[in-house]
Scaffold this active site. Structure first.
Site, PDB file in Angstrom:
ATOM      1  N   ASN A  38     -20.546  -7.006  -7.014  1.00  0.00           N
ATOM      2  CA  ASN A  38     -21.666  -7.781  -6.457  1.00  0.00           C
ATOM      3  C   ASN A  38     -21.903  -7.438  -4.985  1.00  0.00           C
ATOM      4  OD1 ASN A  38     -19.993 -10.209  -8.273  1.00  0.00           O
ATOM      5  ND2 ASN A  38     -22.050  -9.568  -8.866  1.00  0.00           N
ATOM      6  N   HIS A  66     -22.272  -6.210 -13.825  1.00  0.00           N
ATOM      7  CA  HIS A  66     -23.407  -5.703 -13.025  1.00  0.00           C
ATOM      8  C   HIS A  66     -23.274  -4.211 -12.724  1.00  0.00           C
ATOM      9  CE1 HIS A  66     -25.468  -9.491 -12.320  1.00  0.00           C
ATOM     10  NE2 HIS A  66     -24.296 -10.055 -12.079  1.00  0.00           N
ATOM     11  N   HIS A 148     -12.524  -9.087 -16.373  1.00  0.00           N
ATOM     12  CA  HIS A 148     -13.816  -9.541 -15.848  1.00  0.00           C
ATOM     13  C   HIS A 148     -14.521 -10.339 -16.936  1.00  0.00           C
ATOM     14  CE1 HIS A 148     -16.718  -9.205 -12.561  1.00  0.00           C
ATOM     15  NE2 HIS A 148     -17.651  -9.226 -13.493  1.00  0.00           N
ATOM     16  N   HIS A 173     -14.978 -12.360 -11.753  1.00  0.00           N
ATOM     17  CA  HIS A 173     -16.319 -12.689 -12.253  1.00  0.00           C
ATOM     18  C   HIS A 173     -16.764 -14.126 -11.995  1.00  0.00           C
ATOM     19  CE1 HIS A 173     -20.012 -12.601 -14.580  1.00  0.00           C
ATOM     20  NE2 HIS A 173     -19.586 -13.589 -15.339  1.00  0.00           N
ATOM     21  N   HIS A 175     -15.940 -16.226  -9.603  1.00  0.00           N
ATOM     22  CA  HIS A 175     -16.174 -16.437  -8.168  1.00  0.00           C
ATOM     23  C   HIS A 175     -15.561 -17.712  -7.588  1.00  0.00           C
ATOM     24  CE1 HIS A 175     -19.824 -13.477  -7.731  1.00  0.00           C
ATOM     25  NE2 HIS A 175     -18.890 -13.011  -8.551  1.00  0.00           N
TER      26      HIS A 175
HETATM   27 FE   LIG Z   1     -19.424 -10.287 -12.813  1.00  0.00          FE
END
Ligand SMILES: [Fe+2]
Length: 260
Positions: A38, A66, A148, A173, A175
């Site tokens: 990210n 991502h 993840h 992932h 966060h």
């Molecule tokens: Fe992610």
């Protein structure tokens, strides 16, 4: 061997804090791993940001769901063995799902990632993917796995699945750092390392647009949060192929670091 693993770096504040932390503390570790999926505005990782993390001392940068948000990434993956996407992408996907290299301590290590499937895009089976990896790598050197995934249950079960067979299986992932770091049969496990980014945010994005979407059910483009960032991750001690310790890391950058 001491391993530093930093959780998902989000946007410019996360990059700034990750680079500062790596430059200040990185020399205390033999291996430095960063989840960077990210780092480019919250969505993927471009060449410039990958190189910034590498220059700051990251030995390996891992990706996630991502991975292909930035158009440069397929080429970047083909060129760099220190950039790792998930193992369980379909056959033929550019880049590596696992990378093996010699550390500054003179021992080999493998760093790999799998993507979960619960509340995420459908992927190949992560359980079979890690089994194939462990069989291929063997038992001569440690394996560090980045799990993840969205669901805590899936990460817990993946951790249990590999316990006793890898040195570490740590989650990324979601966060938000979890407080469940533990050693299970010589495997360091933690459900989520947490985010390296602005904590006063919706997992790295500014509150306003996310709030608008939740309350109106209408679309609005997300905007990365700005301000003081917190580095989250873990320090893992490995002896031979097994972990002996895992400690949570949580460091907020001083106010005078946040101007750049
Ligand atoms: Fe992610």
């Amino acid at each position: 061997m001491k391993i530093l693993f930093l959780g998902d770096v989000v946007a410019a504040p996360g990059l700034r804090a990750a680079r500062t932390y790596l430059e200040r503390e990185g020399a205390n570790y033999d291996v430095r791993i960063v989840n960077g999926e990210n780092a480019t505005g919250g969505f993927g990782l471009n060449r410039k940001h990958f190189l910034q993390l590498r220059d700051a001392g990251a030995d390996v940068v891992t990706l996630g769901n991502h991975t292909f948000d930035q158009k440069e990434t397929p080429e970047l993956l083909e060129e760099n063995a220190r950039l790792v996407r998930a193992l369980n992408y379909p056959p033929g996907t550019p880049g590596l799902g696992a990378t093996t290299f010699e550390t500054s301590a003179g021992t080999r290590i493998t760093v790999a990632q799998v993507l979960g499937r619960l509340f995420m895009e459908p992927m190949d089976d992560p359980f079979r993917a890690v089994d194939a990896l462990i069989e291929e790598v063997g038992t001569e050197h440690p394996i560090i796995l980045d799990l993840h995934a969205e669901a805590t249950s899936e990460k817990k079960v993946l951790g249990w699945h590999v316990a006793g067979r890898v040195a570490a299986a740590v989650g990324t992932h979601t966060h938000v750092q979890t407080a469940d770091e533990q050693i299970v049969q010589g495997t360091a496990y933690m459900t989520d390392l947490g985010m390296t980014g602005v904590e006063a945010s919706s997992i790295g994005m500014a509150f306003e647009e996310v709030h608008y979407r939740f309350t109106t059910k209408r679309p609005m483009r997300y905007r990365a949060a700005t301000g003081r960032a917190t580095v989250c991750g873990a320090a893992i001690t490995v002896e031979g192929t097994r972990a002996t310790a895992i400690e949570r890391i949580r460091w907020t950058e001083p106010l005078d670091d946040t101007s750049s």
